[in-house]
Motif scaffolding. Sequence first.
Motif, PDB file in Angstrom:
ATOM      1  N   ILE A   2      13.646   8.638   2.466  1.00  0.00           N
ATOM      2  CA  ILE A   2      14.448   7.652   3.199  1.00  0.00           C
ATOM      3  C   ILE A   2      15.121   6.701   2.209  1.00  0.00           C
ATOM      4  O   ILE A   2      16.198   6.161   2.477  1.00  0.00           O
ATOM      5  CB  ILE A   2      13.597   6.872   4.227  1.00  0.00           C
ATOM      6  CG1 ILE A   2      14.500   6.228   5.291  1.00  0.00           C
ATOM      7  CG2 ILE A   2      12.716   5.828   3.559  1.00  0.00           C
ATOM      8  CD1 ILE A   2      13.745   5.631   6.477  1.00  0.00           C
ATOM      9  N   GLY A   3      14.496   6.548   1.031  1.00  0.00           N
ATOM     10  CA  GLY A   3      15.110   5.744  -0.021  1.00  0.00           C
ATOM     11  C   GLY A   3      16.463   6.296  -0.410  1.00  0.00           C
ATOM     12  O   GLY A   3      17.421   5.536  -0.604  1.00  0.00           O
ATOM     13  N   TYR A   4      16.562   7.624  -0.492  1.00  0.00           N
ATOM     14  CA  TYR A   4      17.831   8.260  -0.843  1.00  0.00           C
ATOM     15  C   TYR A   4      18.902   7.930   0.194  1.00  0.00           C
ATOM     16  O   TYR A   4      20.022   7.512  -0.145  1.00  0.00           O
ATOM     17  CB  TYR A   4      17.664   9.774  -0.958  1.00  0.00           C
ATOM     18  CG  TYR A   4      18.982  10.496  -1.121  1.00  0.00           C
ATOM     19  CD1 TYR A   4      19.660  10.482  -2.331  1.00  0.00           C
ATOM     20  CD2 TYR A   4      19.572  11.168  -0.035  1.00  0.00           C
ATOM     21  CE1 TYR A   4      20.884  11.121  -2.481  1.00  0.00           C
ATOM     22  CE2 TYR A   4      20.791  11.809  -0.172  1.00  0.00           C
ATOM     23  CZ  TYR A   4      21.447  11.780  -1.399  1.00  0.00           C
ATOM     24  OH  TYR A   4      22.665  12.394  -1.533  1.00  0.00           O
ATOM     25  N   GLY A   5      18.561   8.087   1.469  1.00  0.00           N
ATOM     26  CA  GLY A   5      19.529   7.810   2.526  1.00  0.00           C
ATOM     27  C   GLY A   5      20.029   6.382   2.468  1.00  0.00           C
ATOM     28  O   GLY A   5      21.224   6.109   2.641  1.00  0.00           O
ATOM     29  N   ALA A   6      19.112   5.435   2.208  1.00  0.00           N
ATOM     30  CA  ALA A   6      19.494   4.019   2.138  1.00  0.00           C
ATOM     31  C   ALA A   6      20.370   3.742   0.921  1.00  0.00           C
ATOM     32  O   ALA A   6      21.329   2.968   0.990  1.00  0.00           O
ATOM     33  CB  ALA A   6      18.244   3.149   2.102  1.00  0.00           C
ATOM     34  N   LEU A   7      20.056   4.388  -0.205  1.00  0.00           N
ATOM     35  CA  LEU A   7      20.810   4.161  -1.438  1.00  0.00           C
ATOM     36  C   LEU A   7      22.194   4.803  -1.382  1.00  0.00           C
ATOM     37  O   LEU A   7      23.196   4.200  -1.778  1.00  0.00           O
ATOM     38  CB  LEU A   7      20.038   4.717  -2.641  1.00  0.00           C
ATOM     39  CG  LEU A   7      18.756   3.981  -3.047  1.00  0.00           C
ATOM     40  CD1 LEU A   7      17.928   4.825  -4.004  1.00  0.00           C
ATOM     41  CD2 LEU A   7      19.074   2.619  -3.670  1.00  0.00           C
TER      42      LEU A   7
END
Length: 372
Positions: A249-254
């Motif tokens: 989910i970190g990737y999606g947010a970044l």
Amino acid sequence: METARVLVAADKFKGSLTAVQVAERVTAGLRRVVPGVRVETLPVADGGDGTVAAAVAAGFERREARVTGPLGDPVTAAYALQGSTAVVEMAEASGLQLLPDGVFAPLTATTYGSGELLRAALEAGATTIVFGVGGSATTDGGAGMLAALGARFLGADGKPVGPGGGPLAELAEADLSGLDPRLADVDLVLASDVDNPLTGPKGAPEVYGRQKGASEEDIAVLDAALTRFASILGPETAALPGAGAAGGIGYGALVALGARFRPGIEVMLDVLGFAPALSRATLVITGEGSLDEQTLHGKAPAGVAAAARAAGIEVVAVCGRLALPPQALEQAGIRRAYALAELEPDPAVSMAQAGPLLERAAESIARDFLLS
């Protein structure tokens, strides 16, 4: 002699006590030995589960929203709000704790509810959102979250791909044009103690997939699917620290929400007002359920101890079990650790009796540090 002023800034003892309960028990034990001791409590968290509770304990307002759980069923999730700052915890909407015992869905669990929770914070007027990520049941790269915020992920047939990380293997097109326009004006801080990349040997599926019920075959499927996802949205971002947090989910947010990554405990200490509380203290008591090698890599006690040491204030720790040698504690800035396992060696009994045992440990701290 200067009157002792104790700051209790500990995380939860997972499975036994919340961070608020830890603070209450430590305070009770200290006061049994030194009745007049001044104690300030500041329950802390590092971005994982318990982050909203820590914010509420620090004076934020608890808000609730009905969102989609990791398996697609509706759940009630909380976030915290103070002025225009919101603290959103993805585990509230998409966490492992929401799964029935023994039920996992490694390929299809979705972060859709986390996106709905972010949207609730936007609707409440938040312009700064601390997004604590950890404890997820999901490995979908944040695709569900982005879909809830207006993105569309389509297969070769032009239809939306299914929920979860597995179906991303069929992704042909990502349309981010429908993302909620309010996101452009929000400072979104990705708060995590995990700095893994999205894929590969240190990526989200390989490192964290098994604890979410993924088989070796599932892990290979998820890694390939997230690689496909990143090839369409932006492969460079997949290598950034934090991209692999909470099932990606970190990737999606970044990559899509303009988030900036910061170690969770640093963010939370800022949000909770740790610096002013620290300035009033002569002794800090921190801790968590298990003080071990992981603690040293961005967990709450390490962050608390580092800040206190920089201010020249002595730190001791409480924990359920201690798996760090004295030298490692010293390097972390912790003078001494008091483990419940020293009082009750049976782990099951120790967890069941964590409250009374913690009071006894706090009595020892009072005798060792407040009566000298």
